[in-house]
Motif scaffolding. Structure first.
Motif, short mmCIF file in Angstrom:
data_model
loop_
_atom_site.label_atom_id
_atom_site.label_comp_id
_atom_site.label_asym_id
_atom_site.label_seq_id
_atom_site.Cartn_x
_atom_site.Cartn_y
_atom_site.Cartn_z
N UNK A 174 9.41 45.51 64.70
CA UNK A 174 8.78 45.65 65.81
C UNK A 174 9.52 45.78 67.12
N UNK A 175 10.92 45.79 67.03
CA UNK A 175 11.62 46.31 68.09
C UNK A 175 11.40 47.31 68.85
N UNK A 176 11.23 48.14 68.03
CA UNK A 176 10.92 49.96 68.68
C UNK A 176 9.48 50.23 67.92
N UNK A 177 8.90 51.19 68.39
CA UNK A 177 7.86 52.14 67.68
C UNK A 177 8.45 53.12 67.82
N UNK A 178 7.94 54.23 66.68
CA UNK A 178 8.44 55.60 66.16
C UNK A 178 7.43 56.39 66.70
N UNK A 179 8.22 57.37 67.60
CA UNK A 179 7.63 58.09 67.88
C UNK A 179 6.02 58.93 67.46
N UNK A 180 5.70 59.24 66.09
CA UNK A 180 4.68 59.19 65.54
C UNK A 180 3.76 58.03 65.62
N UNK A 181 4.79 56.83 65.28
CA UNK A 181 3.55 55.73 65.94
C UNK A 181 2.80 55.75 67.38
N UNK A 182 3.60 56.38 68.31
CA UNK A 182 3.24 55.79 70.11
C UNK A 182 2.46 57.23 69.62
N UNK A 183 2.30 58.51 69.08
CA UNK A 183 1.22 59.75 69.01
C UNK A 183 0.01 59.44 67.99
N UNK A 184 -0.08 58.22 67.99
CA UNK A 184 -1.10 57.63 66.80
C UNK A 184 -0.99 58.78 65.78
N UNK A 185 0.44 59.63 65.04
CA UNK A 185 -0.11 61.03 64.27
C UNK A 185 -0.16 60.26 62.69
N UNK A 186 -1.59 59.51 62.51
CA UNK A 186 -1.96 58.96 60.85
C UNK A 186 -2.00 59.70 59.94
N UNK A 187 -1.59 60.54 60.47
CA UNK A 187 -2.10 61.56 58.96
C UNK A 187 -2.21 60.79 57.39
N UNK A 188 -3.32 61.37 56.59
CA UNK A 188 -3.50 60.72 55.71
C UNK A 188 -4.22 62.00 54.91
N UNK A 189 -3.33 62.89 53.51
CA UNK A 189 -4.10 63.37 52.39
C UNK A 189 -3.60 62.75 50.76
N UNK A 190 -4.98 62.71 50.39
CA UNK A 190 -4.96 62.59 49.19
C UNK A 190 -4.57 63.69 48.34
N UNK A 191 -2.98 64.01 47.45
CA UNK A 191 -3.66 64.94 46.95
C UNK A 191 -4.40 65.04 45.10
N UNK A 192 -5.12 65.67 44.55
CA UNK A 192 -5.96 66.47 43.81
C UNK A 192 -4.97 66.63 42.36
N UNK A 193 -4.39 66.49 42.70
CA UNK A 193 -3.36 67.24 41.03
C UNK A 193 -3.32 68.16 40.83
N UNK A 194 -3.79 69.05 41.97
CA UNK A 194 -3.84 70.77 41.85
C UNK A 194 -2.67 71.38 41.74
N UNK A 195 -2.48 72.54 41.70
CA UNK A 195 -0.75 72.95 42.32
C UNK A 195 -1.03 73.36 43.76
N UNK A 196 0.31 72.25 44.10
CA UNK A 196 0.52 72.18 45.52
C UNK A 196 2.20 71.94 45.38
N UNK A 197 2.32 72.78 46.32
CA UNK A 197 3.75 72.84 46.49
C UNK A 197 4.70 72.50 47.39
#
Length: 548
Positions: free
Chosen positions: A525-548
């Protein structure tokens, strides 16, 4: 700085490290090579003439096949080569690993959040999740209330911009609007003064939970269980509609599989059992606030580096990925493994052509057989709908030198370093063994990163050559540029520049050590990443279909 590179002595192509003009003459291993056309940086040219059907080798492995004659000094393109890769089979040997010297880190610690089950978090979050997409709006209501009320909301730089533009429009000053330049904040994150020991309250919305197959909803529950079980999470508030496939009982069963003694606080609210939406949301907000009071009591304490679990990810890859950022991250992984820690290498479509090496690195026959079984099933599923791993490279990958999946895969696999493979995990399985773990996910950046964190990664190293803003709601995502041009052009999303490997200023080992030092700082917690600073909170579950 050299103008070209042969990655492996067996390769019959060289990589341009800078733009090389047509007619450029070079001498390599006794060969006098004249480039036949402009060869952009990151692209490859032939050391010798090859005929149609001849193999193209990079990283010491088969990566393509010529479909026409290519003269010495000719540029590899999608017109003159096609994807090709070596077949793989049962484990046929074992590789002796020479672990790196880690004496300087032997007694190092990071400051983390210790959980009762022995895991150690790099962050301390409260989680709010819906079991079905029908509850996304209610989650959004809670999000607005908590982020503003607790001070976790990002700085409203864009709101301020719109306010300024409205004011100018009311004045009728269109020229001022055209010339308007918004003030920019380099850090849009805020920390709460009410709960100083909580890094935030995070909200995982998704489009699943019902309407698909039961396997999809079961996988979703398993993934969400991994997030709740995760050491970066103190507890969770769960919203359920009631009639969906993803039942509360399935989530609870998934949690018990991860830990029979699971005892984190979980607050569950089922709308179809509530007297009104208002009453349900009011109760959820009040109870969540009280639970956060308790979560705020935990503080960071020293933990050995063996408690770190690092996800190894890449996205927006380029022709430098496999020779700068990826092998540097691979060395970081090797250092951590030598210290007793854990790393996770995913993106199975991007291991095409290097399977045999990974199979031979597996520590047990069971592990190697599981990897073979999952890889073949995944490829067969892709082929059954007229696709295949060969279709994985994106237009951006191809433009920047990754013109076949095997080229991309051979470079991507470098993130896994050279350490033994101690376990192979199917999607949503949680890490239990220290060392390098292989996790079945698609190559899709967000699906894969979401899965790595759901399987226990408490920090993620994410390499990129083209630039991508991917982050994660609960785990720090460290962005590593493969080239200095990218790091200079997109400093708002890049944490570490590994381009100095290309210029010759640093070795792969030196950069890998620097990355580990940054990981320790970020984990503490001494540094916070750029993704954290920009609130880049990406979340996508995989449906086990054909995703490459």
């Amino acid at each position: 700085m050299n103008s070209y590179l042969q990655i492996h002595p067996a390769d019959n192509v060289l990589v341009a490290l800078q733009d090389l003009q047509a007619g450029t003459k070079i001498t390599f291993n006794g060969h006098n090579i004249e480039l036949l056309q402009l060869t952009p940086a990151k692209h490859k040219f032939l050391i010798n003439d090859v005929a149609s059907g001849d193999p193209i080798t990079m990283y010491g492995v088969l990566v393509a096949k010529a479909v026409t004659t290519i003269k010495q000094g000719g540029l590899m393109t999608t017109e003159n080569v096609i994807h090709d890769a070596n077949a793989f089979h049962e484990k046929d040997g074992s590789e002796q690993w020479q672990a790196p010297d880690v004496s300087r880190w032997k007694d190092r610690t990071f400051m983390g959040y210790h959980r009762q089950d022995g895991q150690v978090g790099t962050r301390n979050y409260w989680l709010v999740i819906p079991l079905v997409f029908c509850e996304n709006r209610n989650v959004s209501v809670i999000k607005t209330a908590f982020e503003k009320g607790l001070g976790f909301a990002p700085a409203e730089v864009y709101n301020e911009q719109v306010t300024d533009l409205v004011a100018l429009y009311k004045k009728g000053d269109l020229d001022a609007i055209r010339n308007y330049e918004a003030g920019q904040s380099t850090d849009t994150s805020k920390r709460s003064t009410i709960f100083p020991n909580i890094d935030g309250i995070k909200f995982l919305t998704h489009e699943g939970g019902c309407g698909g197959t039961r396997q999809d909803s079961d996988a979703l529950c398993a993934l969400l269980a991994g997030y709740i079980h995760h050491p970066n999470v103190a507890g969770a508030t769960v919203l359920s509609l009631g009639c969906q496939h993803a039942q509360v009982s399935i989530l609870q069963e998934s949690l018990k599989k991860l830990n029979p003694d699971f005892n984190k606080p979980i607050l569950v609210y089922e709308q179809q059992k509530s007297s009104s939406e208002f009453n349900m949301l009011s109760a959820a907000i009040k109870d969540t606030f009280l639970a956060m009071v308790e979560a705020n009591k935990i503080t960071r304490q020293p933990a050995p580096l063996s408690k770190l679990v690092i996800g190894l990810e890449c996205g927006g890859s380029d022709g430098f990925s496999g020779i700068s950022a990826n092998p540097a991250v691979g060395h970081t992984s090797d250092l951590l493994v030598a210290l007793g820690g854990t790393s996770i290498l995913s993106e199975f479509p991007e291991l095409c052509g290097v399977e045999q090496e990974l199979i031979n690195r597996c520590t047990t026959e069971y592990t190697s057989e599981k990897f073979i079984r999952i890889m073949r099933a995944y490829e067969n599923q892709a082929q059954s709908v007229g696709s295949g791993f060969y279709m994985n490279p994106s237009p951006g990958n191809i433009k920047d030198g990754l013109i076949t999946d095997a080229i991309k895969s051979a470079g991507a696999a470098k993130k896994g370093g050279t350490s033994p493979v101690t376990d192979v995990l199917d999607y949503t399985e949680y890490v239990t063994k220290p060392g390098l773990n292989l996790l079945c996910t698609p190559g899709n950046d967000v699906e894969s990163t979401s899965a790595e964190v759901g399987s226990g990664a408490n920090i993620v190293l994410f390499t990129t050559g083209l630039g991508t803003p991917t982050g994660n709601p609960i785990a720090p995502v460290v962005k590593l540029a493969t080239n200095t041009k990218l790091a200079t052009r997109m400093p708002d999303i890049i944490d570490i520049d590994t381009g100095s490997i290309i210029s010759g200023q640093h070795s792969i080992a030196e950069m890998g050590e620097q990355i580990l030092e940054y990981v320790i700082q970020a984990a503490s917690g001494e540094v916070y990443t750029k993704a954290e600073q920009l609130h880049q909170d990406d979340f996508i579950p995989w449906k086990r279909g054909v995703s490459l």
